[in-house]
Design an enzyme around this catalytic site. Structure first.
Site, mmCIF file in Angstrom:
data_model
loop_
_atom_site.group_PDB
_atom_site.id
_atom_site.type_symbol
_atom_site.label_atom_id
_atom_site.label_comp_id
_atom_site.label_asym_id
_atom_site.label_seq_id
_atom_site.Cartn_x
_atom_site.Cartn_y
_atom_site.Cartn_z
ATOM 1 N N MET A 27 54.699 -13.883 -26.378
ATOM 2 C CA MET A 27 54.400 -12.387 -26.757
ATOM 3 C C MET A 27 55.258 -11.657 -25.784
ATOM 4 S SD MET A 27 52.279 -11.747 -29.125
ATOM 5 C CE MET A 27 51.499 -10.546 -28.929
ATOM 6 N N ASN A 87 44.678 -10.270 -24.180
ATOM 7 C CA ASN A 87 43.261 -10.060 -24.915
ATOM 8 C C ASN A 87 42.446 -10.085 -23.679
ATOM 9 O OD1 ASN A 87 43.831 -9.560 -27.493
ATOM 10 N ND2 ASN A 87 44.167 -11.480 -27.992
ATOM 11 N N HIS A 89 38.739 -5.043 -33.160
ATOM 12 C CA HIS A 89 39.808 -5.273 -34.035
ATOM 13 C C HIS A 89 39.831 -6.884 -34.374
ATOM 14 C CE1 HIS A 89 43.902 -7.195 -34.943
ATOM 15 N NE2 HIS A 89 44.321 -6.198 -35.535
ATOM 16 N N ASN A 90 39.734 -7.664 -33.623
ATOM 17 C CA ASN A 90 39.641 -9.006 -33.858
ATOM 18 C C ASN A 90 38.495 -9.435 -34.406
ATOM 19 O OD1 ASN A 90 42.213 -9.110 -32.120
ATOM 20 N ND2 ASN A 90 41.784 -10.884 -31.084
ATOM 21 N N LYS A 139 39.602 -18.350 -30.082
ATOM 22 C CA LYS A 139 39.788 -18.194 -28.389
ATOM 23 C C LYS A 139 38.847 -17.322 -27.792
ATOM 24 C CE LYS A 139 44.856 -18.906 -28.511
ATOM 25 N NZ LYS A 139 45.204 -17.740 -29.758
ATOM 26 N N LYS A 188 40.607 -3.277 -29.157
ATOM 27 C CA LYS A 188 41.235 -4.400 -29.631
ATOM 28 C C LYS A 188 40.437 -5.636 -29.815
ATOM 29 C CE LYS A 188 44.871 -7.355 -30.524
ATOM 30 N NZ LYS A 188 44.376 -8.809 -30.195
ATOM 31 N N ALA A 248 55.725 -15.895 -22.051
ATOM 32 C CA ALA A 248 55.430 -16.701 -22.962
ATOM 33 C C ALA A 248 55.926 -16.137 -24.197
ATOM 34 C CB ALA A 248 53.918 -17.025 -22.941
ATOM 35 N N SER A 301 48.362 -6.002 -30.847
ATOM 36 C CA SER A 301 48.287 -6.796 -32.105
ATOM 37 C C SER A 301 49.552 -7.086 -32.940
ATOM 38 C CB SER A 301 47.105 -6.160 -32.755
ATOM 39 O OG SER A 301 46.971 -7.104 -34.196
ATOM 40 N N GLU A 351 39.193 -8.895 -37.762
ATOM 41 C CA GLU A 351 40.107 -9.938 -38.045
ATOM 42 C C GLU A 351 39.392 -11.244 -38.676
ATOM 43 O OE1 GLU A 351 43.482 -10.608 -35.485
ATOM 44 O OE2 GLU A 351 43.079 -12.607 -35.423
ATOM 45 N N GLY A 400 55.696 -12.262 -17.318
ATOM 46 C CA GLY A 400 54.684 -13.415 -18.401
ATOM 47 C C GLY A 400 55.695 -13.475 -19.408
ATOM 48 N N LYS A 425 48.023 -15.063 -19.288
ATOM 49 C CA LYS A 425 46.611 -15.425 -19.902
ATOM 50 C C LYS A 425 45.370 -14.438 -19.553
ATOM 51 C CE LYS A 425 46.513 -20.203 -21.426
ATOM 52 N NZ LYS A 425 47.112 -21.124 -20.724
ATOM 53 N N ALA A 426 44.672 -14.111 -20.404
ATOM 54 C CA ALA A 426 43.453 -13.139 -20.124
ATOM 55 C C ALA A 426 42.474 -13.958 -18.854
ATOM 56 C CB ALA A 426 42.512 -13.023 -21.075
HETATM 57 C C1 6PG Z 1 46.392 -10.270 -32.928
HETATM 58 C C2 6PG Z 1 45.463 -11.364 -32.798
HETATM 59 C C3 6PG Z 1 45.596 -12.088 -31.569
HETATM 60 C C4 6PG Z 1 44.771 -13.221 -31.537
HETATM 61 C C5 6PG Z 1 45.111 -14.424 -32.500
HETATM 62 C C6 6PG Z 1 44.032 -15.683 -32.110
HETATM 63 O O1 6PG Z 1 45.867 -9.240 -32.928
HETATM 64 O O2 6PG Z 1 47.762 -10.390 -32.968
HETATM 65 O O3 6PG Z 1 44.055 -11.089 -32.993
HETATM 66 O O4 6PG Z 1 45.382 -11.300 -30.590
HETATM 67 O O5 6PG Z 1 44.748 -13.777 -30.285
HETATM 68 O O6 6PG Z 1 44.697 -13.886 -33.572
HETATM 69 O O7 6PG Z 1 42.711 -15.353 -32.111
HETATM 70 P P1 6PG Z 1 41.556 -16.586 -32.442
HETATM 71 O O8 6PG Z 1 42.460 -17.894 -31.722
HETATM 72 O O9 6PG Z 1 40.411 -16.296 -31.799
HETATM 73 O O10 6PG Z 1 41.556 -17.046 -33.971
#
Ligand code: 6PG
Length: 501
Positions: free
Chosen positions: A14, A107, A208-209, A283, A205, A12, A133, A212, A10, A80-81
């Protein structure tokens, strides 16, 4: 010849960045992408860059890619997940041999990870679901990595994961200055550690999001209050964030907010932020966090509120139409910045404490539901650097869980308790000010409601339970009787006896 230390599927953004990070640390890495043109382009780019990037080997076919990796193979997926991950695993499986380790760095939904781990284990392979992350820069120069799976597989992956992770200072927990291409950071404590079995890494994770989301929403509310109540331009507000970034609030998200607010519009007048459409995308990881909290009965209301705030923002056309029809107070500008700024700062800090408290409470419940044993001090530790929520504050959380690994709620830790006590007068003023001025601050408000609810020995749920018994015979407990003894009344009838159920 099998000479690659690890493989990655993959390419892309990342995937490319993580591959370069791995190569920078002296590992030979085989890479594969479904569309081989992408692999060719990436390899061509690698050859023009650092000498270490010679260690990246491109493969056009999956069989050759797998053969190139030393056994037991470690193969990282950054696809992609969801379905694409399942398709990739299914394509890969025929080439794997017993003991090989597949690492999903996307993710992924934790239940998918639990399922995949079971399926691959049954076939004699290992599966690690690792949260990654830090976005593009994190992947390139040091992400925070949250691996879950078997300990045996982790032992094999650990040296690489520790090498490529972000590093923080051993004493202060402050992230060490980032690496440069070809020059990894030396020393420091890596922001990775074994999280637990099967889907735990991806669950962590996800939380964590969720954090976030609320962290970002709280910052946006602080910005909006400053903008509405002071009528300052973006850069002047940015200066407030730059100043906040030197103190307790210091974090990656506060830092980038200062940068964003100071950014002029490259294709017009004024500041870029004033030209960005006010609709936020998502997302799904925030939604997963909120629904997992609902499912497990964990009151993570501020995290859920942050998800709803994005949903409300997305209703741009409806909001525009409603703004002409629904009345409210006009926000009054001209407040005293010397009073307002510290008040908003305290509201932000107190709300942030609640947000993290909710995240950790969710983790505490999830470990019971899914049979994990999570070490909260370690989790806070691996979030200190590399990830999007990295913050000075995380050292305080690390300290809190190290002092008391069984802490029931972060708000009860002596440091956080006194921060909440010190900041709450301002916090309440700010929420009241927002309400009086018709400025929506759902995250500040719901965090405060959480704080007040959690510290209330009594809540009006006595009435609620009586209502449930009235219309549905759902029974109730009495304060003067032992817990677990239930009663029912045949309402409404004062003369009818109360019956134990
Ligand atoms: C990270 C982020 C990442 C996430 C984006 C977009 O830890 O690097 O959490 O994994 O995918 O921040 O998230 P949203 O599109 O849901 O805002």
């Amino acid at each position: 010849m099998s000479n690659a230390d690890i493989g990655l599927i993959g390419l892309a953004v990342m995937g490319q960045n993580l591959a370069l990070n791995i190569a920078d640390h002296g590992y030979t890495i085989a890479v594969y992408n479904r569309h081989h043109e992408k692999t060719d382009d990436f390899i061509a780019l690698c050859r023009q860059r650092e000498p270490s990037h010679e260690r990246v080997q491109g493969h056009a076919d999956l069989a050759g890619f797998v053969r190139a990796i030393k056994r037991p193979r470690k193969i990282v997926l950054l696809v992609k997940a969801g379905q694409p991950t399942d398709i990739t695993i299914n394509n890969l499986v025929p080439y794997l041999e017993a003991g090989d380790i597949v690492i999903d760095g996307g993710n992924a939904h934790w239940l998918d990870t639990i399922r995949r781990e079971k399926e691959l284990t049954a076939k004699g392979f290992h599966f690690i679901g690792s949260g990654v992350s830090g976005g593009e820069t994190g992947a390139r120069f040091g992400p925070s990595l949250m691996p879950g799976g078997s300990r045996e597989a982790w032992a094999s992956l650990e040296p690489i994961w520790r090498d490529i992770a972000a590093k923080v200072d051993a004493d202060t927990g402050v992230p060490l200055p980032g690496a440069e291409p070809g020059k990894p950071v030396s020393g420091g404590v890596p922001c990775t550690a074994y999280v637990g079995a099967d889907g735990s890494g991806h669950y962590v994770k996800m939380v964590h999001n969720g954090i976030e989301y609320i962290d970002m929403q709280l910052i946006c509310e602080a910005y909006w209050l400053l903008k509405q109540l002071l009528d300052w331009d973006a850069d002047a507000i940015g200066e407030v964030f730059r100043e906040w970034n030197t103190g307790e609030l210091s974090s990656y998200l506060i830092e980038i907010t200062g940068d964003i607010l100071g950014q002029r519009d490259p294709s017009g007048q004024g500041f870029l932020v004033d030209h960005v459409l006010d609709t936020a995308g998502q997302k799904g990881t925030g939604l997963w966090t909120a629904s997992s909290a609902l499912e497990q009965g964990v009151p993570a209301n501020a995290i859920a509120e942050a998800v709803f705030a994005r949903s409300l923002s997305a209703l741009k056309d409806e909001r525009l139409a409603a703004s002409a029809l629904l009345q409210g107070p006009e926000a009054a500008s001209g407040h005293d910045p010397a009073e307002l700024i510290p008040a908003i700062r305290d509201a932000l800090y107190c709300s942030k404490i609640c947000a993290y408290a909710q995240g950790f409470q969710l983790l505490a419940e999830a470990q019971k539901t899914y049979g994990w044993t999570l070490d909260f001090g370690t989790l806070a530790q691996i979030w200190r650097g590399g990830c999007i929520i990295r913050a000075r504050f995380l050292q305080k959380i690390t300290d809190a869980y190290q002092a008391d690994p069984n802490l029931k709620n972060l708000m009860l830790d002596p440091y956080f308790r006194s921060s909440l006590h010190d900041g709450q007068a301002h916090w309440r003023e700010v929420v009241a000010l927002a309400v009086r001025n018709g400025i929506p601050t759902p995250a500040f408000g719901s965090a405060l409601a959480y704080y007040d609810g959690y510290r209330s020995g009594s809540l009006p749920a006595n009435l609620l339970q009586a209502q449930r018994d009235y219309f549905g015979a759902h029974t109730y407990e009495r304060i003067d009787q032992p817990r677990g003894k239930f009663f029912h009344l045949d309402w409404p009838a004062a003369d009818r006896p109360e019956l134990p159920q």
